[in-house]
Design a protein around this motif. Structure first.
Motif, PDB file in Angstrom:
ATOM      1  N   ASP A   1      13.006  30.789  -4.394  1.00 22.25           N
ATOM      2  CA  ASP A   1      13.739  32.016  -3.116  1.00 22.25           C
ATOM      3  C   ASP A   1      15.102  31.538  -3.295  1.00 22.25           C
ATOM      4  O   ASP A   1      15.782  32.013  -2.316  1.00 22.25           O
ATOM      5  CB  ASP A   1      12.563  31.409  -2.355  1.00 22.25           C
ATOM      6  CG  ASP A   1      11.139  31.922  -1.781  1.00 22.25           C
ATOM      7  OD1 ASP A   1      11.445  33.046  -2.921  1.00 22.25           O
ATOM      8  OD2 ASP A   1      10.853  30.802  -1.335  1.00 22.25           O
ATOM      9  N   MET A   2      15.705  31.064  -4.152  1.00 26.20           N
ATOM     10  CA  MET A   2      17.125  30.272  -3.761  1.00 26.20           C
ATOM     11  C   MET A   2      17.923  31.142  -4.975  1.00 26.20           C
ATOM     12  O   MET A   2      17.564  30.395  -6.067  1.00 26.20           O
ATOM     13  CB  MET A   2      17.015  28.707  -3.512  1.00 26.20           C
ATOM     14  CG  MET A   2      16.654  28.065  -2.883  1.00 26.20           C
ATOM     15  SD  MET A   2      16.749  25.581  -2.785  1.00 26.20           S
ATOM     16  CE  MET A   2      18.508  26.237  -2.583  1.00 26.20           C
ATOM     17  N   THR A   3      18.718  31.472  -4.653  1.00 26.25           N
ATOM     18  CA  THR A   3      19.755  32.311  -5.484  1.00 26.25           C
ATOM     19  C   THR A   3      20.135  31.165  -6.939  1.00 26.25           C
ATOM     20  O   THR A   3      20.727  32.015  -7.622  1.00 26.25           O
ATOM     21  CB  THR A   3      20.663  33.059  -4.957  1.00 26.25           C
ATOM     22  OG1 THR A   3      20.217  34.054  -3.755  1.00 26.25           O
ATOM     23  CG2 THR A   3      21.719  34.108  -5.693  1.00 26.25           C
ATOM     24  N   ALA A   4      20.821  30.020  -6.223  1.00 21.93           N
ATOM     25  CA  ALA A   4      21.148  29.082  -7.381  1.00 21.93           C
ATOM     26  C   ALA A   4      20.589  28.260  -8.627  1.00 21.93           C
ATOM     27  O   ALA A   4      20.464  28.691  -9.518  1.00 21.93           O
ATOM     28  CB  ALA A   4      22.035  28.125  -7.210  1.00 21.93           C
ATOM     29  N   THR A   5      19.161  27.853  -7.679  1.00 19.15           N
ATOM     30  CA  THR A   5      17.976  28.210  -8.713  1.00 19.15           C
ATOM     31  C   THR A   5      17.449  28.893  -9.161  1.00 19.15           C
ATOM     32  O   THR A   5      17.195  28.855 -11.157  1.00 19.15           O
ATOM     33  CB  THR A   5      17.004  26.944  -7.680  1.00 19.15           C
ATOM     34  OG1 THR A   5      17.653  26.045  -6.735  1.00 19.15           O
ATOM     35  CG2 THR A   5      16.489  26.805  -8.502  1.00 19.15           C
ATOM     36  N   THR A   6      17.871  30.379  -9.277  1.00 18.41           N
ATOM     37  CA  THR A   6      17.082  31.587  -9.337  1.00 18.41           C
ATOM     38  C   THR A   6      18.098  31.475 -11.457  1.00 18.41           C
ATOM     39  O   THR A   6      17.564  32.071 -12.370  1.00 18.41           O
ATOM     40  CB  THR A   6      17.026  32.502  -8.627  1.00 18.41           C
ATOM     41  OG1 THR A   6      15.746  32.467  -7.466  1.00 18.41           O
ATOM     42  CG2 THR A   6      16.416  33.974  -9.519  1.00 18.41           C
ATOM     43  N   ASN A   7      19.070  32.221 -10.547  1.00 20.77           N
ATOM     44  CA  ASN A   7      20.152  31.752 -11.337  1.00 20.77           C
ATOM     45  C   ASN A   7      20.193  31.474 -12.726  1.00 20.77           C
ATOM     46  O   ASN A   7      20.588  31.942 -13.957  1.00 20.77           O
ATOM     47  CB  ASN A   7      21.421  31.979 -10.698  1.00 20.77           C
ATOM     48  CG  ASN A   7      21.686  33.745 -10.590  1.00 20.77           C
ATOM     49  OD1 ASN A   7      21.370  34.186  -9.878  1.00 20.77           O
ATOM     50  ND2 ASN A   7      23.178  33.041  -9.199  1.00 20.77           N
ATOM     51  N   PHE A   8      19.866  29.910 -12.144  1.00 21.64           N
ATOM     52  CA  PHE A   8      19.717  28.559 -13.292  1.00 21.64           C
ATOM     53  C   PHE A   8      18.758  29.062 -14.240  1.00 21.64           C
ATOM     54  O   PHE A   8      18.382  29.040 -15.421  1.00 21.64           O
ATOM     55  CB  PHE A   8      19.697  27.328 -12.623  1.00 21.64           C
ATOM     56  CG  PHE A   8      20.077  26.194 -13.414  1.00 21.64           C
ATOM     57  CD1 PHE A   8      20.700  25.663 -14.151  1.00 21.64           C
ATOM     58  CD2 PHE A   8      18.649  25.407 -14.367  1.00 21.64           C
ATOM     59  CE1 PHE A   8      20.821  24.595 -14.931  1.00 21.64           C
ATOM     60  CE2 PHE A   8      18.117  24.157 -15.255  1.00 21.64           C
ATOM     61  CZ  PHE A   8      19.155  23.370 -15.161  1.00 21.64           C
ATOM     62  N   ARG A   9      17.805  28.904 -13.485  1.00 20.22           N
ATOM     63  CA  ARG A   9      15.895  29.218 -14.645  1.00 20.22           C
ATOM     64  C   ARG A   9      16.306  30.233 -15.483  1.00 20.22           C
ATOM     65  O   ARG A   9      15.828  30.484 -16.341  1.00 20.22           O
ATOM     66  CB  ARG A   9      15.109  29.367 -13.686  1.00 20.22           C
ATOM     67  CG  ARG A   9      14.775  28.139 -13.128  1.00 20.22           C
ATOM     68  CD  ARG A   9      14.063  28.268 -11.826  1.00 20.22           C
ATOM     69  NE  ARG A   9      13.370  27.265 -11.134  1.00 20.22           N
ATOM     70  CZ  ARG A   9      12.675  26.665 -10.274  1.00 20.22           C
ATOM     71  NH1 ARG A   9      11.715  28.033 -10.640  1.00 20.22           N
ATOM     72  NH2 ARG A   9      12.025  25.507 -10.162  1.00 20.22           N
TER      73      ARG A   9
END
Length: 221
Positions: A84-92
């Motif tokens: 649900d975190m934008t930074a983590t989603t972008n990394f993945r």
């Protein structure tokens, strides 16, 4: 001289670059191996899929693939990859895009290694009753991997440098920090030199170590 580095987390940015490289390398090796198996397999449909995938993906710019993972998968189809975190989603998403792109080059490197294995060895294995999967995993791929350590090292080095494209979707790796520092500091040459040195430190040892490994494990014909 390097006072401009204060206030910036250089180590964390390069650590993110390392994480992108390692995770994408593992994913690319797995998916690339499967693609190579498809390309040399006996099933026409799988051969066609492997060939089409490699030829299409290799000819699409990496930036387009990375932007598609963000604008297409995430924003259009709401794919979040379990976060649900934008930074983590972008990394993945960046890892996914880098894996999808790099695996095409891994596949071709492995296929060239498979072609170096004498046909007689595969025929002898089939004569012993081994099926295609067993022949590939027990006889062909072990020799193929040993013969393509050098080319795979080049792919890994290229992948390390390609991680800079992840900055296009806001992943906080080295290139994004470099862009921020150039915008805020009047030290273009020094900033560029620092980040160039950082990438040399990441890629040069990789090339030297894997080059040494390549000589050690090379198949003697």
């Amino acid at each position: 001289m390097f006072d401009f580095l204060e206030g910036y987390n250089l180590w964390e940015a390069f650590w993110t670059t390392v994480q992108l490289t390692v995770l994408s390398a593992v994913g690319s090796l797995i998916w690339g191996t499967l693609l190579a198996a498809m390309r040399v397999g006996p099933v026409p449909l799988m051969r066609g899929f492997g060939t089409a995938y490699v030829n299409i993906v290799r000819n699409i710019p990496l930036t387009v693939i990375i932007l598609f993972t963000s604008l297409g998968l995430n924003q259009t189809f709401e794919v979040t990859l379990g976060s649900d975190m934008t930074a983590t989603t972008n990394f993945r998403l960046a890892v996914l895009g880098l894996t999808a792109y790099t695996s095409a080059f891994v596949c071709e490197a492995l296929r060239s290694g498979i072609n170096t294995v004498p046909v007689g060895q595969a025929e002898a294995a089939r004569a012993l009753g081994l099926n295609f999967t067993q022949v590939l995993s027990l006889v062909v791929l072990p020799q193929a991997f040993r013969s393509v350590v050098g080319p795979l090292a080049n792919v890994l080095i290229a992948l390390t440098k390609n991680t800079t494209v992840a900055a296009a979707i806001g992943v906080a790796e080295a290139a994004l920090l470099m862009k921020e520092m150039i915008e805020n500091e009047a030290q273009l040459v020094l900033i560029s030199a620092v980040f160039a040195f950082g990438f040399v430190c990441l890629t040069l040892p990789t090339g030297l170590i894997l080059g040494w490994v390549s000589k050690k494990v090379a198949v003697k014909r």
